[in-house]
Design an enzyme around this catalytic site. Structure first.
Site, PDB file in Angstrom:
ATOM      1  CE1 TYR A  92      -4.321   1.150   0.376  1.00  0.00           C
ATOM      2  CE2 TYR A  92      -3.448   2.682   1.942  1.00  0.00           C
ATOM      3  CZ  TYR A  92      -4.570   2.321   1.378  1.00  0.00           C
ATOM      4  OH  TYR A  92      -5.741   2.881   0.907  1.00  0.00           O
ATOM      5  CG  ASN A 181     -15.724   1.669   3.344  1.00  0.00           C
ATOM      6  OD1 ASN A 181     -14.948   1.788   2.640  1.00  0.00           O
ATOM      7  ND2 ASN A 181     -15.876   0.557   4.126  1.00  0.00           N
TER       8      ASN A 181
END
Lengths: 404, 404
Positions: A92, A181
């Site tokens: 990442y 999210n």
């Protein structure tokens, strides 16, 4: 050195790994897991690799009182997000900062590569340091600093890296999952195109956590959504679920790529321009989705579940003035002011309190305070292995108790 | 009906086509090519298709005096651009407006599908209608309205569809080719990223007319360019030519896709972020080019010579915040104010007058006033056929004389 470690790890038996860790060619370091048997517990790693091999639980001394402008918090719930896995694997782009403050034996260089897993989480304020205003004991806070390490029972955090969220009207699970999210969904719906009631949005991966938030936030704004999902057993059940959240249409990728689908969309929209597309899939089906967009549209990508590139006819850019962006909530946090963050959280909290934005279906994994570190480590590794095999249909939330 | 015509045309002998044209199933219309033997000549078509089959020359009556707010102009040079071919083929998104005003026999529906070819051109003002200010006889003007039909000897145009350009300091060829390629280059360098002296730009198709303009305009701004071209015989000659225009580096696609090219670029730039990429190729090599771009970069596409899609890893969008746009000069003209257009042309004319922006290497094709229409038609069709076979290395400019 990290890559050497990653390879070497595969040759260690699980129990061996729980008690020691290779630091160099053959050098083994025994962790202080036995010396500290009660206190603050964290799920940590010292080198990148498969989470089911490199993660372990470790107990540290309890926190000292908070220094000025910081607070001590106790974590209530911390999700395991897909990006957390990528961070541990080392693939990442954001690298976590080593947790120097967790030193088991005072100062020392031992902990220079110790990382606590987790990016997101809900915590409760336990102790407030000098200079802090607007926060008090029992307040709920969420982390706005990426990769701050949330898989831990307690932590000292800087006031500028957290945001207070209302305790009333929100469930713990909603609050614990509200920093990644829902803001991704909200910002993608607001940062690129000004959309008003009755306007249309298309999105793929509509069953993802972000996708479901998009459906709900769009519906709350009076937007209409065309949502693409994979064909699966019980597709009708899924369609019903998403329609229940407020989706206008739910369509499989097979239907999307079918011959007359564009005509069907024209019928639905009455020929109205679709000006926003949200993509977490890429690959061929996304090319079909992009073709549904009208003049001056924006296609915003936040994932690539197909692992294929985003491939589009150049004419869409030139003649239809398509613009393609990428969205990453971590960048948003870094580049926006505290005021903007606060405004966002207030909006999301209000949507949640009003029942317009539901929390995710979830399961809580308790790392019990009565477990010893090696038991807890086994539990975490087993969970990670099951997660990798897709054994959880729901969002997994960690509750890490202090070691008793 | 257009597609029927296109197919049917292939079955007509050239001479037959020059004199008549199928309007429907077997219906043949004789053109007035014989009735009007002197006057204003245009290169026209009535149905889409291969330019070497559907174009023909036709002479029309000379223009009446200009109505209010219009001027009569005489074309000096009108380029044949690749997009002009696509328009005639019917595969270009902008459709030309039929030329009702060229009626050979007063009013009538005959000319409802008569189109004059050409989008760009330099004309001289011959007669000024009532209400016109700031324009006088012998002024040079260029067309800013897309697809206005410039393959013609004389034309009546609305004052709002033209812009005056300076007569001194510009060659006819420079002025005739200044509304498409140089503004495309200029606007792409200015509309997406604020670039200052020493900043870097990458572009492919660097040998195209736009590419060469990019090199020169960038160099005039103190920007540094990395320019990608196809491997070819005498590549050193091409490299020298582009370096002579002001390119910083000229590189083949093979080198671009080579293993250590990114390191070489880092050496060149000293690690400085490259924030603008210009693309007229797409396909695999453009993926490699996009990977050279740094954080927050913009990739602007204005062509797709590879005929392959633009295919990019989604991670470039998400984690490097890449934004992809398309640029189309026709849209720019439609959406910008007359003041903005004027400012652009002043800037370009000044760059040209100062020797910082050269005209294209070109060849002039004269459609002579002494040729009859059918001779002129043959010449045009032959030219189009040779153009399609890549027989011209240089920009082709039409000079269409009045039929004598």
């Amino acid at each position: 050195m990290i890559s050497t470690l990653r390879t070497r790890h595969l040759f260690f038996a699980l129990n061996r790994q729980l008690l020691g860790l290779t630091l160099g060619q053959g050098q083994v370091h025994n962790f202080a897991t036995s010396s500290i048997t009660s206190g603050n517990r964290a799920i940590v790693y010292t080198s990148n690799g498969d989470p089911s091999s490199v993660l372990y639980a470790q107990t540290f001394p309890n926190l000292p009182p908070p220094p000025p402008n910081t607070v001590n918090v106790k974590f209530l719930l911390s999700p395991i997000n897909p990006a957390d896995i990528n961070v541990i694997e080392g693939v990442y782009p954001t690298k976590p900062v080593p947790s120097h403050s967790l030193s088991t034996s005072g100062k020392g260089s031992k902990d220079s590569s110790l990382f606590v897993g987790g990016n997101e989480g809900l915590a409760e304020v336990v102790d407030v340091g000098p200079g802090i205003t607007g926060l008090q004991q029992r307040d709920w806070v969420v982390m706005t600093k990426p990769q701050s390490g949330t898989w831990i029972s307690s932590k000292n955090v800087s006031a500028q890296d957290i945001l207070k969220v209302p305790r009333s009207g929100l469930s713990e699970a909603q609050a614990a999952t509200m920093t990644v999210n829902p803001p991704t969904a909200y910002n993608m719906l607001h940062d690129y195109v000004e959309l008003g009631e009755g306007d249309w949005v298309v999105q793929n991966g509509a069953n993802s956590a972000v996708g479901q938030a998009v459906i709900q936030i769009a519906a709350a704004k009076g937007l209409q959504t065309i949502n693409f999902v994979r064909q699966r057993d019980q597709i009708d059940h899924l369609k019903e679920h998403l329609l229940g959240l407020g989706a206008t249409h739910v369509v499989t990728y097979e239907e999307l790529c079918g011959k007359s689908f564009r005509d069907k969309v024209k019928e639905w929209t009455g020929g109205k321009n679709i000006r926003l597309g949200l993509n977490c899939v890429s690959g061929k089906t996304t090319t079909f989705m992009a073709r549904l967009l009208g003049q001056d549209a924006h296609l915003v990508s936040y994932g690539a579940m197909s692992k294929e590139p985003l491939s589009l006819p150049t004419s869409l850019f030139i003649f239809k003035n398509l613009t393609c962006h990428g969205f990453w909530q971590s960048r948003w946090y870094l580049r926006r002011t505290p005021k903007e963050r606060e405004r966002l959280f207030k909006t999301l909290a209000s949507l949640m309190c009003n029942g317009k934005l539901k929390g995710p279906e979830h399961e809580v994994l308790v790392v019990s305070g009565t477990d010893e570190d090696n038991q807890a480590s086994l539990k975490i590794r087993d969970t990670m292995a099951r997660l990798a095999r897709g054994k959880f249909g729901k969002k997994l939330l960690l509750k890490i108790e202090e070691t008793l």
